[in-house]
Design a protein around this motif. Sequence first.
Motif, PDB file in Angstrom:
ATOM      1  N   LEU A 156       1.921  85.773 -24.033  1.00 32.57           N
ATOM      2  CA  LEU A 156       2.452  85.138 -22.778  1.00 32.57           C
ATOM      3  C   LEU A 156       1.680  85.425 -21.527  1.00 32.57           C
ATOM      4  CD1 LEU A 156       5.302  83.780 -22.525  1.00 32.57           C
ATOM      5  CD2 LEU A 156       6.192  85.594 -21.336  1.00 32.57           C
ATOM      6  N   ALA A 157       1.385  84.262 -20.870  1.00 28.34           N
ATOM      7  CA  ALA A 157       0.686  84.517 -19.581  1.00 28.34           C
ATOM      8  C   ALA A 157       1.481  85.192 -18.597  1.00 28.34           C
ATOM      9  CB  ALA A 157       0.413  82.952 -19.308  1.00 28.34           C
ATOM     10  N   PRO A 158       0.737  85.808 -17.645  1.00 30.25           N
ATOM     11  CA  PRO A 158       1.358  86.487 -16.450  1.00 30.25           C
ATOM     12  C   PRO A 158       2.502  85.440 -15.781  1.00 30.25           C
ATOM     13  CG  PRO A 158      -0.893  86.655 -16.446  1.00 30.25           C
ATOM     14  CD  PRO A 158      -0.523  85.702 -17.505  1.00 30.25           C
ATOM     15  N   ILE A 159       3.466  86.179 -15.312  1.00 33.55           N
ATOM     16  CA  ILE A 159       4.300  85.012 -14.727  1.00 33.55           C
ATOM     17  C   ILE A 159       3.888  84.701 -13.372  1.00 33.55           C
ATOM     18  CG2 ILE A 159       6.692  84.898 -13.710  1.00 33.55           C
ATOM     19  CD1 ILE A 159       7.453  87.387 -15.059  1.00 33.55           C
ATOM     20  N   TYR A 160       4.029  83.251 -12.945  1.00 35.59           N
ATOM     21  CA  TYR A 160       3.242  82.658 -11.857  1.00 35.59           C
ATOM     22  C   TYR A 160       4.445  81.601 -11.290  1.00 35.59           C
ATOM     23  CZ  TYR A 160       2.452  79.060 -15.372  1.00 35.59           C
ATOM     24  OH  TYR A 160       2.499  78.010 -16.297  1.00 35.59           O
ATOM     25  N   ASP A 161       3.974  81.089  -9.982  1.00 40.51           N
ATOM     26  CA  ASP A 161       4.902  80.189  -9.486  1.00 40.51           C
ATOM     27  C   ASP A 161       6.066  80.459  -9.405  1.00 40.51           C
ATOM     28  OD1 ASP A 161       5.149  77.776  -8.255  1.00 40.51           O
ATOM     29  OD2 ASP A 161       4.220  76.521  -9.747  1.00 40.51           O
ATOM     30  N   SER A 162       6.712  81.186  -8.819  1.00 40.53           N
ATOM     31  CA  SER A 162       8.139  81.687  -8.482  1.00 40.53           C
ATOM     32  C   SER A 162       8.902  81.081  -6.882  1.00 40.53           C
ATOM     33  CB  SER A 162       8.189  83.074  -8.667  1.00 40.53           C
ATOM     34  OG  SER A 162       8.112  83.648 -10.118  1.00 40.53           O
ATOM     35  N   GLY A 163       8.053  80.253  -6.437  1.00 46.40           N
ATOM     36  CA  GLY A 163       8.212  80.077  -4.886  1.00 46.40           C
ATOM     37  C   GLY A 163       9.620  79.327  -4.724  1.00 46.40           C
ATOM     38  N   THR A 164      10.063  78.387  -5.574  1.00 44.36           N
ATOM     39  CA  THR A 164      11.033  77.548  -5.429  1.00 44.36           C
ATOM     40  C   THR A 164      12.288  78.463  -5.797  1.00 44.36           C
ATOM     41  OG1 THR A 164       9.738  75.660  -6.081  1.00 44.36           O
ATOM     42  CG2 THR A 164      12.171  75.269  -6.111  1.00 44.36           C
ATOM     43  N   SER A 165      12.652  79.225  -5.026  1.00 39.91           N
ATOM     44  CA  SER A 165      13.842  80.185  -5.146  1.00 39.91           C
ATOM     45  C   SER A 165      14.307  80.670  -3.999  1.00 39.91           C
ATOM     46  CB  SER A 165      13.250  81.224  -6.054  1.00 39.91           C
ATOM     47  OG  SER A 165      12.077  82.117  -5.608  1.00 39.91           O
ATOM     48  N   LEU A 166      15.336  81.663  -4.100  1.00 39.09           N
ATOM     49  CA  LEU A 166      15.914  82.347  -2.830  1.00 39.09           C
ATOM     50  C   LEU A 166      16.412  81.298  -1.736  1.00 39.09           C
ATOM     51  CD1 LEU A 166      13.137  84.944  -2.605  1.00 39.09           C
ATOM     52  CD2 LEU A 166      15.484  85.698  -3.489  1.00 39.09           C
ATOM     53  N   TRP A 167      17.123  80.336  -2.280  1.00 46.61           N
ATOM     54  CA  TRP A 167      17.638  79.341  -1.353  1.00 46.61           C
ATOM     55  C   TRP A 167      16.994  78.892  -0.338  1.00 46.61           C
ATOM     56  CZ3 TRP A 167      19.354  84.266  -2.807  1.00 46.61           C
ATOM     57  CH2 TRP A 167      20.271  84.300  -4.078  1.00 46.61           C
ATOM     58  N   GLN A 168      15.482  78.692  -0.591  1.00 45.43           N
ATOM     59  CA  GLN A 168      14.514  78.099   0.212  1.00 45.43           C
ATOM     60  C   GLN A 168      14.996  76.732   0.969  1.00 45.43           C
ATOM     61  OE1 GLN A 168      14.156  77.043  -2.759  1.00 45.43           O
ATOM     62  NE2 GLN A 168      12.920  75.219  -2.432  1.00 45.43           N
ATOM     63  N   MET A 169      15.758  76.010   0.210  1.00 45.03           N
ATOM     64  CA  MET A 169      16.285  74.537   1.162  1.00 45.03           C
ATOM     65  C   MET A 169      17.755  74.888   1.513  1.00 45.03           C
ATOM     66  SD  MET A 169      13.654  72.700   1.459  1.00 45.03           S
ATOM     67  CE  MET A 169      12.035  72.212   0.713  1.00 45.03           C
ATOM     68  N   THR A 170      18.492  76.084   1.398  1.00 45.01           N
ATOM     69  CA  THR A 170      19.903  76.208   1.619  1.00 45.01           C
ATOM     70  C   THR A 170      19.964  76.574   2.963  1.00 45.01           C
ATOM     71  OG1 THR A 170      20.220  76.777  -0.596  1.00 45.01           O
ATOM     72  CG2 THR A 170      21.791  77.389   1.127  1.00 45.01           C
ATOM     73  N   LEU A 171      20.858  75.860   3.920  1.00 37.48           N
ATOM     74  CA  LEU A 171      21.200  76.409   5.036  1.00 37.48           C
ATOM     75  C   LEU A 171      21.725  77.811   5.109  1.00 37.48           C
ATOM     76  CD1 LEU A 171      22.974  73.236   6.648  1.00 37.48           C
ATOM     77  CD2 LEU A 171      20.729  74.017   6.983  1.00 37.48           C
ATOM     78  N   THR A 172      21.348  78.606   6.051  1.00 38.93           N
ATOM     79  CA  THR A 172      21.467  80.323   6.085  1.00 38.93           C
ATOM     80  C   THR A 172      23.054  80.407   5.826  1.00 38.93           C
ATOM     81  OG1 THR A 172      19.903  80.424   7.604  1.00 38.93           O
ATOM     82  CG2 THR A 172      21.278  82.191   7.352  1.00 38.93           C
TER      83      THR A 172
END
Length: 381
Positions: A288-304
């Motif tokens: 398995l390749a190293p884990i990469y590209d996890s940026g689309t997460s943590l409610w990045q487009m959700t209002l606080t």
Amino acid sequence: MLFFLMQRNHKVAVIEIAEKTGDIIDMVDILSMQRIPLGARHINGSFDVLSLRKWWSGRGIPASRSGLERALETLQVPYAELLLVKCSGLSLSDQYWVTPCDAPQSWHAVNFYENGFSEDVGRALFGEGVLSAQPDLCSPCNTSDGFLQKRWRIADGKRILLKAGSGIYQQEPYNELVATELYDSLGMSHAPYWLVEQGTQTMSACECFTNEHTELVTAAQFMRLQPQPQGVSNWQHFNDCCKAVGLLGTQKEVCNMLATDYILANTDRHLGNFGFLRDSETLEWKGLAPIYDSGTSLWQMTLTRSISAEAMVPAKPFETSQQSQLKLIAPYVDLPLERLDGFSNKVEKIFQSAARFDDGRAEKIAAAVEGRIQMLRSNRE
């Protein structure tokens, strides 16, 4: 114009590429069936010019990339696929490329692992303009995927990928930093990310994790190793392909990755966002390749005000919601969650430096992450 499709110095096929558009017109001859790109095969294992065209177009910058139209105008290129020809289809993900049949080149003379490349395309993609009237179009930026603005650079001899954020919060670079902290805490193999300031932008940076003889094969490409029988789920077919090539133990690694995606509320772990490493010379699978590209997460487009650990979060690649995917993988997850005691404090500290966050957002995300860690613990008990 006729080109050899190559893998390193191995001739794979003879193809015809349109000079004006960069499209593949025809596949003239197959020279090495075993080296045909997995991503160019049909799901039933067959191969034809249509599947090759799809693979070739998918190799280029997607039309959804922010600022692409303006960049093409700056670079004086009418079609994005022409950029593929201008860089010989070379990438920093694998070792496939093309070279003219009437003037073939050597892999060692052109590949981006051993040779430098132009900054012009990267500058254009970020709206910075180019440095000369005739831009140098030979760049691995031409074969970079995804909708976020990104560029490759060389620093201290290392190939570094810079990636911007999006939306009102510009949160993705900070998300990569949080993900790096999470994988470090759990002892998981991953591509480490750090932050880079460029003008008014904060971007994430990571070092290339392939090299001139090791390539990335995404899960989507990997699952074309053998036909997928009707009625067999993607999850089962993925595991069948792993068994077929002797990648034992991969199931647990993938499930652990998806469990961390649950913690991060990652909505974009599609089949192109994880994969395997393969020796491009021997075609031996390395794991398995190293884990990469996890940026689309943590409610990045959700209002606080709407951020919540309990909220339903869409998921990929094997189920459509995080909760249903967690049920699928739960029997195989084996993470030392006790190492995450106090992890939410690290999350809050990282986000406190995010200039575009409104008051309380860092604290709200940290609390939601802690809640999801506790829910994952409860799920295991």
